[in-house]
Scaffold this motif. Structure first.
Motif, mmCIF file in Angstrom:
data_model
loop_
_atom_site.group_PDB
_atom_site.id
_atom_site.type_symbol
_atom_site.label_atom_id
_atom_site.label_comp_id
_atom_site.label_asym_id
_atom_site.label_seq_id
_atom_site.Cartn_x
_atom_site.Cartn_y
_atom_site.Cartn_z
ATOM 1 N N ASP A 1 0.855 -1.369 0.189
ATOM 2 C CA ASP A 1 0.078 0.007 0.138
ATOM 3 C C ASP A 1 0.841 1.304 -0.148
ATOM 4 O OD1 ASP A 1 0.737 -0.326 2.777
ATOM 5 O OD2 ASP A 1 -1.152 -0.597 3.310
ATOM 6 N N GLU A 2 1.976 1.104 -0.724
ATOM 7 C CA GLU A 2 3.029 2.494 -0.966
ATOM 8 C C GLU A 2 2.383 3.463 -1.410
ATOM 9 O OE1 GLU A 2 6.236 0.786 -3.147
ATOM 10 O OE2 GLU A 2 4.788 0.362 -4.816
ATOM 11 N N MET A 3 1.328 3.481 -1.984
ATOM 12 C CA MET A 3 0.418 4.833 -2.526
ATOM 13 C C MET A 3 0.326 5.665 -1.606
ATOM 14 S SD MET A 3 -1.555 2.139 -2.452
ATOM 15 C CE MET A 3 -3.034 1.146 -1.817
ATOM 16 N N MET A 4 -0.074 5.078 -0.122
ATOM 17 C CA MET A 4 -0.232 5.928 0.985
ATOM 18 C C MET A 4 1.156 6.766 1.481
ATOM 19 S SD MET A 4 -3.446 5.158 1.005
ATOM 20 C CE MET A 4 -3.904 5.833 2.516
ATOM 21 N N ARG A 5 2.383 6.272 1.024
ATOM 22 C CA ARG A 5 3.376 7.187 1.451
ATOM 23 C C ARG A 5 3.694 8.047 0.717
ATOM 24 N NH1 ARG A 5 7.376 1.496 1.670
ATOM 25 N NH2 ARG A 5 6.582 0.772 3.706
ATOM 26 N N ALA A 6 2.826 8.491 -0.318
ATOM 27 C CA ALA A 6 2.877 9.825 -1.160
ATOM 28 C C ALA A 6 2.571 11.136 -0.221
ATOM 29 C CB ALA A 6 1.973 9.758 -2.162
ATOM 30 N N TRP A 7 1.898 10.727 0.915
ATOM 31 C CA TRP A 7 1.364 11.826 1.844
ATOM 32 C C TRP A 7 2.568 11.864 2.937
ATOM 33 C CZ3 TRP A 7 -2.636 14.574 0.485
ATOM 34 C CH2 TRP A 7 -3.420 13.916 -0.486
ATOM 35 N N LEU A 8 3.536 10.948 2.990
ATOM 36 C CA LEU A 8 4.491 11.093 4.288
ATOM 37 C C LEU A 8 5.986 12.012 3.599
ATOM 38 C CD1 LEU A 8 4.212 7.523 4.963
ATOM 39 C CD2 LEU A 8 3.343 9.277 6.225
ATOM 40 N N PRO A 9 6.689 12.476 4.518
ATOM 41 C CA PRO A 9 6.717 12.253 5.847
ATOM 42 C C PRO A 9 5.888 12.884 6.790
ATOM 43 C CG PRO A 9 8.563 13.690 5.184
ATOM 44 C CD PRO A 9 7.945 13.162 3.998
ATOM 45 N N MET A 10 5.083 13.767 6.287
ATOM 46 C CA MET A 10 3.912 14.584 7.004
ATOM 47 C C MET A 10 2.883 13.528 7.722
ATOM 48 S SD MET A 10 1.562 16.712 4.713
ATOM 49 C CE MET A 10 0.403 16.135 3.570
ATOM 50 N N GLU A 11 2.502 13.791 9.060
ATOM 51 C CA GLU A 11 1.469 13.024 9.394
ATOM 52 C C GLU A 11 0.252 13.481 8.908
ATOM 53 O OE1 GLU A 11 1.464 11.741 13.469
ATOM 54 O OE2 GLU A 11 3.388 11.384 13.501
ATOM 55 N N LEU A 12 -0.905 12.625 8.569
ATOM 56 C CA LEU A 12 -2.017 12.850 8.154
ATOM 57 C C LEU A 12 -3.071 12.350 8.740
ATOM 58 C CD1 LEU A 12 -3.612 14.568 5.667
ATOM 59 C CD2 LEU A 12 -3.316 12.359 4.750
ATOM 60 N N GLU A 13 -4.272 12.892 9.140
ATOM 61 C CA GLU A 13 -5.191 12.204 9.770
ATOM 62 C C GLU A 13 -6.558 12.108 8.904
ATOM 63 O OE1 GLU A 13 -8.042 12.365 13.822
ATOM 64 O OE2 GLU A 13 -5.900 12.858 13.884
ATOM 65 N N VAL A 14 -7.181 11.103 8.635
ATOM 66 C CA VAL A 14 -8.316 11.235 7.829
ATOM 67 C C VAL A 14 -9.336 10.225 8.686
ATOM 68 C CG1 VAL A 14 -9.460 10.388 5.792
ATOM 69 C CG2 VAL A 14 -6.985 11.497 5.642
ATOM 70 N N ALA A 15 -10.399 10.782 8.710
ATOM 71 C CA ALA A 15 -11.805 10.016 9.268
ATOM 72 C C ALA A 15 -11.160 9.199 10.589
ATOM 73 C CB ALA A 15 -12.323 8.875 8.415
ATOM 74 N N GLY A 16 -10.263 10.057 11.364
ATOM 75 C CA GLY A 16 -10.046 9.519 12.709
ATOM 76 C C GLY A 16 -8.716 8.707 12.709
#
Length: 285
Positions: free
Chosen positions: A92-107
């Motif tokens: 699920d490396e596609m989620m790593r595009a948002w890193l290194p910043m931390e992101l919160e979605v739906a808790g």
């Protein structure tokens, strides 16, 4: 007279760790996972990578109501106050595009890695673990070919176990058995575990919690604790921290369709100092 039947109480944990669900694949035991999640609650839930299998979904689409139910239960836990931490893996490396910043979605908090502090004050580095896999890190084409071979093994496993069920025989994981028989695979697992422990030592942690290699175990290596929470295509296992700080590796009953979350096949009490013997997923009786 109407009689109201109350649901059985959930087993509560301080923390729950699951990884390698591989939602989006036919090999994912989503129905068993949903049954497990419906029977537990926790203060903190760690999703330790390979939750949604982007590799497989890019090639072919598979998603059923049990996959929906797993996501629904996770989001329900987040809404009810569970701190849900999502650490992406290589599938699920596609989620790593948002890193290194931390992101919160739906808790649900998305982060690259985390540090878990137990009820007794121990600290554990939490990460997926693919950074310790030289094939995934340096040869992505070989990794894809290996994934295809693994998928084939799971497909054969499905056929074999369908026949075993008709004969009244218990479930056996063919792919897990193959890994235990191949000397190179055993050596690779050992190298992976030592690399993960070296990373924990570098961060002054008491140990490491990871997934990736689908090999659930709790063991002490060089004085630090190595814990792998396993997967939900072979082992159907989860790592939990009880409210007293005890770490346990839970497995489902080996016969499909008979979940038993009370069965623990590895445990590490908070005060234990002696190094336990390596614990592997037991062969079904």
């Amino acid at each position: 007279m109407n009689v109201m039947l109350s649901a059985p109480p959930k087993t509560h944990y301080h923390a729950l760790f699951v990884s390698d669900l591989h939602l989006g694949t036919r090999g994912c035991k989503a129905e068993l996972l949903a049954a497990f999640l419906a029977r537990v609650s926790c203060d903190r839930l760690y999703l330790v990578g390979d939750i949604i299998d982007g590799w497989r979904l890019r090639r072919s689409w598979f998603w059923d109501r049990h996959h929906d139910e797993v996501l629904r239960l996770i989001l329900k836990m987040a809404r009810r106050g569970t701190d849900v931490v999502y650490i992406p893996g290589n599938h699920d490396e596609m989620m790593r595009a948002w890193l290194p910043m931390e992101l919160e979605v739906a808790g649900v908090r998305l982060c690259e890695r985390a540090t878990h502090v137990t009820a007794t004050g121990q600290t554990f580095l939490v990460l997926h673990g693919d950074e310790f896999d030289s094939v995934v890190r340096y040869a992505p084409l070989l990794a894809v070919l290996g994934d295809q071979a693994y998928t084939l093994a799971l497909a054969i496993n499905h056929v074999v176990n369908a026949a075993r069920r008709r004969l009244g025989l218990p479930y056996r994981s063919l792919s897990a058995w193959l890994k235990r028989q191949v000397k190179g695979a055993v050596m690779a697992i050992d190298r992976f575990e030592h690399a993960a422990i070296a990373e924990a030592r570098k961060h002054d942690a008491d140990g490491v919690i990871c997934g990736h290699i689908h090999h659930p175990v709790i063991r002490t290596i060089d004085g630090l604790l190595y814990m792998n929470d396993g997967d939900w295509v072979e082992s159907c296992s989860a790592l939990v921290e009880r409210t007293d700080g005890t770490m346990e590796l839970l497995g489902l009953a080996q016969t499909l369709g008979a979940p038993d979350v009370s069965h623990a096949f590895a445990r590490r009490s908070p005060g234990r100092t002696a190094a336990p013997k390596p614990v592997f997923m037991p062969e079904p009786a």
